[in-house]
Design an enzyme around this catalytic site. Sequence first.
Site, short mmCIF file in Angstrom:
data_model
loop_
_atom_site.label_atom_id
_atom_site.label_comp_id
_atom_site.label_asym_id
_atom_site.label_seq_id
_atom_site.Cartn_x
_atom_site.Cartn_y
_atom_site.Cartn_z
N TYR A 139 0.86 -1.18 0.00
CA TYR A 139 0.00 0.00 0.00
C TYR A 139 0.89 1.23 0.00
O TYR A 139 1.83 1.32 0.80
CB TYR A 139 -0.90 0.00 1.25
CG TYR A 139 -1.80 1.20 1.35
CD1 TYR A 139 -2.90 1.33 0.51
CD2 TYR A 139 -1.57 2.20 2.29
CE1 TYR A 139 -3.74 2.44 0.60
CE2 TYR A 139 -2.40 3.30 2.39
CZ TYR A 139 -3.48 3.41 1.54
OH TYR A 139 -4.31 4.50 1.64
N ASP A 234 9.64 3.06 -0.38
CA ASP A 234 8.58 3.71 0.38
C ASP A 234 8.76 3.36 1.85
O ASP A 234 8.38 2.28 2.30
CB ASP A 234 7.21 3.27 -0.14
CG ASP A 234 6.07 3.96 0.61
OD1 ASP A 234 6.36 4.75 1.54
OD2 ASP A 234 4.90 3.70 0.27
N LYS A 262 4.51 9.57 8.45
CA LYS A 262 4.22 9.09 9.81
C LYS A 262 5.14 9.68 10.88
O LYS A 262 4.96 10.81 11.31
CB LYS A 262 4.22 7.56 9.82
CG LYS A 262 3.17 7.02 8.80
CD LYS A 262 2.60 5.70 9.15
CE LYS A 262 1.76 5.14 8.02
NZ LYS A 262 0.39 4.87 8.32
C1 PLP Z 1 4.02 2.38 3.10
C2 PLP Z 1 2.99 3.46 3.04
N1 PLP Z 1 3.03 4.37 2.06
C3 PLP Z 1 2.13 5.37 1.98
C4 PLP Z 1 1.11 5.48 2.89
C5 PLP Z 1 0.12 6.59 2.80
O1 PLP Z 1 0.32 7.47 3.85
P1 PLP Z 1 -0.86 8.46 4.34
O2 PLP Z 1 -1.90 7.60 5.00
O3 PLP Z 1 -0.16 9.40 5.29
O4 PLP Z 1 -1.38 9.15 3.14
C6 PLP Z 1 1.02 4.56 3.92
C7 PLP Z 1 -0.08 4.64 4.91
O5 PLP Z 1 -0.29 3.79 5.74
C8 PLP Z 1 1.98 3.52 4.00
O6 PLP Z 1 1.92 2.62 4.98
#
Ligand code: PLP
Length: 422
Positions: A139, A234, A262
């Site tokens: 994700y 990511d 985060k």
């Molecule tokens: C690995 C990863 N990338 C991107 C995101 C998206 O982040 P946000 O919820 O702050 O938009 C998340 C969210 O959980 C994530 O776990």
Amino acid sequence: MSKSEKLYEKAKELMPAGVSSPVRAFEPYPRYIESAKGSRMRDVDGKEYVDYCMAFGPLILGHSPPNVVTVVKKMLEKGSVFGAPTEQEIVLAEKIRSHYPAAEMLRLVNTGTEATMHALRLARGFTGRKKVVKVEGAYHGAHDAMLVKAGSGALTHSAPNSLGVLEDVAKHTMLVPYNNSRALRNALKGEHGDVAAMIIEPVLGNVGPILPEEGYLQEVREITLDEDVLLILDEVITGFRLGLGGAQEMFGIKPDLLTLGKIVGGGFPIGVFGGRREIMEKISPLGGVYQAGTFSGNPISVSAGLETIRTMEKKGYASLERRSRNLREGLEDVLERSSLGYQVSGIGSMFQIFFTNAKMRNWDDIRTSDTARFMQMFRRLLDEGVYVPPSQFETNFLSTAHSDADVEFTIAAYEGAIRGLS
Ligand SMILES: Cc1ncc(COP(=O)(O)O)c(C=O)c1O
């Protein structure tokens, strides 16, 4: 009727499923939260939980750490957003680069979704190519190119491929299984230089933590270099979670671009994307790839994030990770005594349990887990006073505020919740 139930009745008239983000919803009704401090969260009915959702990852110091609260209060006195740059942004950018040398330049944005969206656009803009590769079950936020076989709430609520995403967009997202470098090599070989980037969560965090097998991430780096495809790590979850330098330090991988979020916002909204200078210089107004945001680099998130990182630099990760190991070992013992098939997966301060006999390597394995049994356990854990993310396909997080006593309490709570599960 509890107050949460009453609020839910009202909320679901106003908001789909009564929530602002899908993975917060669960049956029969979500618990509406009044306050939280340290490792504990209290709902509107006064029930207290030891929290392992931790807002899905940002709260490495626990809820409302006093030093972060102080810094934020001070900043608020000076202003909440200026629409002009601040010195603090430079300090945070330098701090990030000191731990993530791959981020030669970076931009601050508001969410992880924005960070990956911009990193992918930048990769396409820089290379002039259309296709991107993602891992099944990973994700990367709720934007069109990434809502293809996505994990987290998308998988929990059976929408890994969202309606409304144009086929014309999704067809440029190629999928590969995690922990399978041969499949990646084959997929790239067939594309004859039409792939801009591969984006990957180094540890799959949005299906529960699924760990990279020995050498896998290094092979991904080699293959992407061989095939001239940009690698985007990511680290929205793993950044400052698996140590100050995240997974790239832990596994010794240097990506072309990286994303963070985060923890970097210290409990406030943030995202970061950065990478090689020549790529980042393609961003507007230096280059032709557009990115912008009213609240980007806002001083509240920046000051909370800086204070959080400084605190982790002082504290280190050893006792957080020791408690996490103790918890995982305790859960193994509890599950071993039950007659259920199970896996306990974890790394650093991330963990999850799966009800399956399959070893967790990728999407096909995680799909074998018994999600109904998981949700039965989840509801019993709430009764026992433990709050975990309401989904099999999420990671549980410890914070530095979790104590040995919390860990003992939690193992006993899991034991109570698992006893008698069918
Ligand atoms: C690995 C990863 N990338 C991107 C995101 C998206 O982040 P946000 O919820 O702050 O938009 C998340 C969210 O959980 C994530 O776990």
